[in-house]
Design a protein around this motif. Structure first.
Motif, PDB file in Angstrom:
ATOM      1  N   ILE A   1      49.824  56.579  55.373  1.00 56.38           N
ATOM      2  CA  ILE A   1      49.979  56.285  56.801  1.00 56.38           C
ATOM      3  C   ILE A   1      48.692  56.594  57.562  1.00 56.38           C
ATOM      4  N   LEU A   2      48.097  57.738  57.286  1.00 57.34           N
ATOM      5  CA  LEU A   2      46.891  58.137  58.003  1.00 57.34           C
ATOM      6  C   LEU A   2      45.696  57.260  57.642  1.00 57.34           C
ATOM      7  N   ARG A   3      45.585  56.876  56.381  1.00 57.44           N
ATOM      8  CA  ARG A   3      44.478  56.007  55.980  1.00 57.44           C
ATOM      9  C   ARG A   3      44.586  54.645  56.676  1.00 57.44           C
ATOM     10  N   GLU A   4      45.826  54.164  56.807  1.00 60.48           N
ATOM     11  CA  GLU A   4      46.026  52.893  57.498  1.00 60.48           C
ATOM     12  C   GLU A   4      45.696  53.034  58.988  1.00 60.48           C
ATOM     13  N   ASN A   5      46.170  54.131  59.595  1.00 59.39           N
ATOM     14  CA  ASN A   5      45.894  54.350  61.019  1.00 59.39           C
ATOM     15  C   ASN A   5      44.398  54.515  61.299  1.00 59.39           C
ATOM     16  N   HIS A   6      43.712  55.204  60.381  1.00 62.77           N
ATOM     17  CA  HIS A   6      42.287  55.485  60.588  1.00 62.77           C
ATOM     18  C   HIS A   6      41.386  54.375  60.032  1.00 62.77           C
ATOM     19  N   ARG A   7      42.028  53.323  59.499  1.00 57.09           N
ATOM     20  CA  ARG A   7      41.305  52.149  58.993  1.00 57.09           C
ATOM     21  C   ARG A   7      40.261  52.520  57.934  1.00 57.09           C
ATOM     22  N   LEU A   8      40.678  53.343  57.010  1.00 53.85           N
ATOM     23  CA  LEU A   8      39.800  53.742  55.912  1.00 53.85           C
ATOM     24  C   LEU A   8      39.890  52.720  54.786  1.00 53.85           C
ATOM     25  N   GLN A   9      38.744  52.293  54.300  1.00 49.50           N
ATOM     26  CA  GLN A   9      38.700  51.300  53.232  1.00 49.50           C
ATOM     27  C   GLN A   9      38.900  51.961  51.871  1.00 49.50           C
ATOM     28  N   ALA A  10      39.237  51.147  50.886  1.00 47.05           N
ATOM     29  CA  ALA A  10      39.417  51.642  49.520  1.00 47.05           C
ATOM     30  C   ALA A  10      38.128  52.302  49.039  1.00 47.05           C
ATOM     31  N   GLY A  11      38.255  53.484  48.483  1.00 46.98           N
ATOM     32  CA  GLY A  11      37.092  54.226  48.011  1.00 46.98           C
ATOM     33  C   GLY A  11      36.444  55.081  49.074  1.00 46.98           C
ATOM     34  N   GLN A  12      36.851  54.911  50.321  1.00 47.54           N
ATOM     35  CA  GLN A  12      36.295  55.721  51.402  1.00 47.54           C
ATOM     36  C   GLN A  12      37.016  57.071  51.471  1.00 47.54           C
ATOM     37  N   GLU A  13      36.256  58.135  51.696  1.00 51.32           N
ATOM     38  CA  GLU A  13      36.813  59.495  51.696  1.00 51.32           C
ATOM     39  C   GLU A  13      37.737  59.708  52.891  1.00 51.32           C
ATOM     40  N   ASN A  14      38.819  60.484  52.660  1.00 52.08           N
ATOM     41  CA  ASN A  14      39.748  60.810  53.745  1.00 52.08           C
ATOM     42  C   ASN A  14      39.053  61.624  54.820  1.00 52.08           C
ATOM     43  N   ASP A  15      39.408  61.384  56.081  1.00 50.60           N
ATOM     44  CA  ASP A  15      38.882  62.203  57.174  1.00 50.60           C
ATOM     45  C   ASP A  15      39.912  63.236  57.615  1.00 50.60           C
ATOM     46  N   PHE A  16      40.770  63.626  56.672  1.00 48.56           N
ATOM     47  CA  PHE A  16      41.806  64.632  56.898  1.00 48.56           C
ATOM     48  C   PHE A  16      42.111  65.320  55.570  1.00 48.56           C
ATOM     49  N   GLU A  17      42.812  66.430  55.638  1.00 51.77           N
ATOM     50  CA  GLU A  17      43.228  67.162  54.437  1.00 51.77           C
ATOM     51  C   GLU A  17      44.717  67.430  54.519  1.00 51.77           C
ATOM     52  N   ALA A  18      45.435  67.093  53.462  1.00 55.47           N
ATOM     53  CA  ALA A  18      46.878  67.340  53.387  1.00 55.47           C
ATOM     54  C   ALA A  18      47.157  68.245  52.191  1.00 55.47           C
ATOM     55  N   ARG A  19      47.793  69.372  52.457  1.00 54.74           N
ATOM     56  CA  ARG A  19      48.087  70.343  51.398  1.00 54.74           C
ATOM     57  C   ARG A  19      49.525  70.814  51.505  1.00 54.74           C
ATOM     58  N   SER A  20      50.109  71.091  50.356  1.00 54.18           N
ATOM     59  CA  SER A  20      51.471  71.629  50.318  1.00 54.18           C
ATOM     60  C   SER A  20      51.427  73.125  50.034  1.00 54.18           C
ATOM     61  N   GLN A  21      52.513  73.800  50.343  1.00 52.70           N
ATOM     62  CA  GLN A  21      52.612  75.222  50.039  1.00 52.70           C
ATOM     63  C   GLN A  21      52.582  75.462  48.536  1.00 52.70           C
ATOM     64  N   GLU A  22      53.105  74.504  47.773  1.00 53.00           N
ATOM     65  CA  GLU A  22      53.087  74.633  46.321  1.00 53.00           C
ATOM     66  C   GLU A  22      51.655  74.688  45.810  1.00 53.00           C
ATOM     67  N   GLU A  23      50.802  73.830  46.380  1.00 53.63           N
ATOM     68  CA  GLU A  23      49.389  73.818  46.001  1.00 53.63           C
ATOM     69  C   GLU A  23      48.731  75.132  46.394  1.00 53.63           C
ATOM     70  N   LEU A  24      49.061  75.615  47.598  1.00 53.69           N
ATOM     71  CA  LEU A  24      48.510  76.886  48.055  1.00 53.69           C
ATOM     72  C   LEU A  24      48.985  78.031  47.177  1.00 53.69           C
ATOM     73  N   SER A  25      50.274  78.005  46.814  1.00 52.72           N
ATOM     74  CA  SER A  25      50.832  79.048  45.950  1.00 52.72           C
ATOM     75  C   SER A  25      50.154  79.045  44.589  1.00 52.72           C
ATOM     76  N   SER A  26      49.926  77.854  44.038  1.00 50.73           N
ATOM     77  CA  SER A  26      49.264  77.738  42.736  1.00 50.73           C
ATOM     78  C   SER A  26      47.843  78.277  42.800  1.00 50.73           C
ATOM     79  N   MET A  27      47.135  77.949  43.878  1.00 45.99           N
ATOM     80  CA  MET A  27      45.754  78.402  44.036  1.00 45.99           C
ATOM     81  C   MET A  27      45.695  79.925  44.171  1.00 45.99           C
ATOM     82  N   MET A  28      46.596  80.485  44.990  1.00 43.24           N
ATOM     83  CA  MET A  28      46.611  81.927  45.192  1.00 43.24           C
ATOM     84  C   MET A  28      47.006  82.655  43.907  1.00 43.24           C
ATOM     85  N   SER A  29      47.975  82.097  43.164  1.00 46.73           N
ATOM     86  CA  SER A  29      48.400  82.712  41.904  1.00 46.73           C
ATOM     87  C   SER A  29      47.260  82.711  40.896  1.00 46.73           C
ATOM     88  N   SER A  30      46.517  81.602  40.854  1.00 46.17           N
ATOM     89  CA  SER A  30      45.376  81.508  39.947  1.00 46.17           C
ATOM     90  C   SER A  30      44.319  82.550  40.297  1.00 46.17           C
TER      91      SER A  30
END
Length: 406
Positions: free
Chosen positions: A246-275
């Motif tokens: 949704i955000l890539r479409e709204n921000h008109r990002l082309q294929a291969g273009q880097e995201n101008d936002f970061e989306a993270r889940s608590q699961e990812e954060l938990s995994s990183m902290m546990s590591s």
């Protein structure tokens, strides 16, 4: 010669050299107690972080502006303006794997009531923020969608802010506090949550309609973040995929273009902290394990001394029929007894040290059974490994040469 006799002889030899035996065990005692304490601190920190993340909601997803460079200078997320209200509205409408979504705009400053003031953070959010972050209103009520539309100057405060601004017997509901120069009427008080494992006060906050913070406080048109919760923890990654699409479409990002936002889940954060905590635990335990190595070298040294001192005794036993394996097992049993005895004392000392750290330093502690079993296994292996060579040397002595030894 049977095992009973070998054990008796080993105990008798150690009993005749109590102080030397204790000094030999000291390295093992310090090593085992250090390893158990370090593992307890590491595991306690890991569990505390996991509990803290669970309290925030295991299916929480956080979206923030991504770092970008402008003129060769890397901008911080707070300076990015890539998230808009339209993004929030589209995600809320189109993302089928999300149960709740809320924008987030924050500003730190002084809250004032009468002659009192306290520093805190004002969070501009939607009512669904309570469900996402697992917060509850203890007294009063949460602001409504009507308050958001009307850009109402109302707020819900945490208990720490209440304690700092009001007397103990004073009811904050209906009172007006000022954030810098803007008045906000208190319509609710959040249920107390206390400090988290990182020492952060979870009650030191004020919630207000995001439109009020955005327009009355900061005068901005963009968002500083989005908070959402997936319909199920297992769907978190798929929900992040929907948000990114949704955000890539709204921000008109082309294929291969880097995201101008970061989306993270608590699961990812938990995994990183546990590591991270696992790495630190292993590092601390490895440093403490050096003491075990030093203790093992001490065992080898003292067993060499013992073999040298008892050379004539070894020669006499060999000359009257004792086998080399009997001599080998005798000294090996002594080595293992020293190591395991030191391990027992080290386990008790490690348990006591863990309790002391917990109540004196206030650190989270958790002693796992496997760490105790590991300590005993290491002690036994240490005794066998460092005691084998001196015992083998004793077993290979020539009886005649041993009897001639001065």
């Amino acid at each position: 010669m049977n095992w009973g006799n070998l054990m008796q002889m080993a105990f008798r030899s150690l009993k005749n050299n109590k102080f030397r035996c204790f000094l030999t065990m000291l390295g093992i005692i310090i090593g085992v107690s250090s390893v158990i304490t370090m593992l307890a601190i590491g595991q306690g920190s890991k569990r505390s972080i996991q509990a803290q993340i669970s309290e925030m909601g295991s299916n929480v997803i956080m979206v923030f502006p991504g770092n970008r460079q402008a003129g060769g200078v890397r901008l911080s997320p707070d300076e990015m303006q890539t998230l808009k209200l339209q993004d929030y509205e589209d995600i809320k409408e189109k993302a089928t794997l999300l149960s709740h979504v809320s924008p987030m705009i924050n500003s730190s400053g002084q809250f004032i009531y009468g002659s009192r003031n306290t520093p805190s953070t004002l969070y501009g959010v939607a009512p669904e923020y309570l469900d996402i972050r697992m917060l509850e209103v203890d007294r009063g009520e949460m602001f409504s969608e009507e308050d958001i539309v009307s850009i109402a100057k109302v707020c819900v405060v945490g208990q720490t802010v209440v304690d700092n601004l009001f007397d103990e017997d004073e009811d904050p509901l209906g009172k007006t506090i000022r954030f810098n120069a803007t008045p906000f009427k208190i319509i609710g008080v959040l249920k107390k949550k206390g400090y988290n494992s990182m020492g952060q006060d979870q009650d030191d906050l004020v919630l207000a309609p995001y439109t009020s913070v955005q327009k009355r406080i900061l005068a901005i048109t963009y968002l500083r973040g989005l908070f959402a919760s997936a319909v199920d923890e297992k769907e978190s990654e798929a929900a992040i995929g929907q948000i990114e699409a949704i955000l890539r479409e709204n921000h008109r990002l082309q294929a291969g273009q880097e995201n101008d936002f970061e989306a993270r889940s608590q699961e990812e954060l938990s995994s990183m902290m546990s590591s991270t905590t696992n790495l630190m635990t292993v590092l601390l335990a490895s440093i403490a394990g050096i003491s075990l190595l030093v203790g093992g070298i001490g065992i080898m040294n003292i067993m060499y001394v013992s073999v040298t001192e008892r050379t004539k005794e070894i020669g006499l036993r060999l000359s009257i029929g004792a086998k080399g394996r009997h001599i080998l097992w005798q000294f090996l049993i002594e080595s293992v007894l020293i190591s395991v005895s030191g391990g027992l004392v080290g386990v008790l000392l490690g348990g006591v040290a863990s309790v002391v750290v917990k109540y004196v330093a206030g650190w989270p502690i958790f002693v796992q059974p496997w760490s105790v079993l590991l300590a005993f296994a290491v002690c036994t292996v240490t005794g066998v490994f460092f005691g084998w060579y001196p015992a083998k040397k004793a077993a290979n002595l020539d009886p005649i040469e041993a009897l001639r030894y001065e």
